[in-house]
Motif scaffolding. Sequence first.
Motif, PDB file in Angstrom:
ATOM      1  N   UNK A 107      -1.663  11.259  15.516  1.00  0.00           N
ATOM      2  CA  UNK A 107      -0.675  10.702  14.590  1.00  0.00           C
ATOM      3  C   UNK A 107       0.395   9.850  15.266  1.00  0.00           C
ATOM      4  N   UNK A 108       0.651  10.076  16.547  1.00  0.00           N
ATOM      5  CA  UNK A 108       1.749   9.367  17.227  1.00  0.00           C
ATOM      6  C   UNK A 108       1.621   7.852  17.112  1.00  0.00           C
ATOM      7  N   UNK A 109       0.490   7.234  17.520  1.00  0.00           N
ATOM      8  CA  UNK A 109       0.415   5.761  17.411  1.00  0.00           C
ATOM      9  C   UNK A 109       0.479   5.271  15.969  1.00  0.00           C
ATOM     10  N   UNK A 110      -0.053   6.048  15.028  1.00  0.00           N
ATOM     11  CA  UNK A 110       0.003   5.653  13.622  1.00  0.00           C
ATOM     12  C   UNK A 110       1.450   5.650  13.132  1.00  0.00           C
ATOM     13  N   UNK A 111       2.200   6.688  13.494  1.00  0.00           N
ATOM     14  CA  UNK A 111       3.602   6.772  13.082  1.00  0.00           C
ATOM     15  C   UNK A 111       4.425   5.636  13.685  1.00  0.00           C
ATOM     16  N   UNK A 112       4.199   5.330  14.948  1.00  0.00           N
ATOM     17  CA  UNK A 112       4.947   4.253  15.595  1.00  0.00           C
ATOM     18  C   UNK A 112       4.608   2.896  14.978  1.00  0.00           C
TER      19      UNK A 112
END
Length: 304
Positions: A185-190
């Motif tokens: 989820x980290x790259x999607x959230x960023x």
Amino acid sequence: MLNKTLILTALAPAVWGSTYLVTTEYLPPDRPLLAAVLRALPAGLLLVALTRRLPKGDWWWRSLVLGTLNIGAFLALLFVAAYRLPGGVAATLGALQPLLVAGLSTGLLGERLTARTLLAGVAGVAGVSLLVLRSSAHLDTLGVAAAAGGAVVMATGVVLSKHWTSPAPLLATTGWQLVAGGLVLVPVALAVEGPPPASLSGANLAGYAYLSLIGAALAYALWFRGIRALPATHVTFLGLLSPVVATLLGWLVLGQRLTAWQLLGAAVVLAAVVFAQGKPLGRTGADKYQPLTTAHRHTDSEMV
């Protein structure tokens, strides 16, 4: 007499039903993916640190697959559905999950698809629609696809979690999945929401702490424990409790009005959940619930 494992497993979707209240009252607005990351990743790292166990062999890629299905992809699709559909539409499509799990279980787990399961599944969808669906709801193609996709990936995650039984302690396996889902989820959230806010209030921090410690570490441990011990179809029907709890909290805490149709919907959902747990039609109840195996019994004490 109600099964103790069933009751403990039911606490997980009950806790998840409080997510809407915590998100709207305590978290920064328009940051659902940040909430998903801070819900999963810190909880996973905490459990890995406490258990001091890392995956071995196939469990590196299996943890990634399960974490993506149960947490990462599911929460991302839920985010898209929430933004493009009224909440009632998304919840109603999500209620298809028990029927999807029942279908997948026949192939991967060898579970028999019974009339009881089909009837309970249809009743569950009808009950949730009465509980949360509004006549003014509009449909959006991408939103519908995201909501349906979320139900599919979560159903697949539940069945694979049952199919792949980890030899590691429950909390370690839960931690691996939370870490994997959070990292996905980290790259999607960023990309979608940008960097986190420069400052957070005490209420924000309390909300994130609740979602991480209670909504993820505790709830997912209970959920995966239930998947290990109970038939996958019985577990997934418990997920229908989430919209019931969310509606109840909206009435108790936020003063939202309850209609007669919503009360009827809640009653139908609860009846479907109870009916789904009963003895399959035409079969004996001797093998209704298989107890935790010797290899898994030690996990009960780890959750205290």
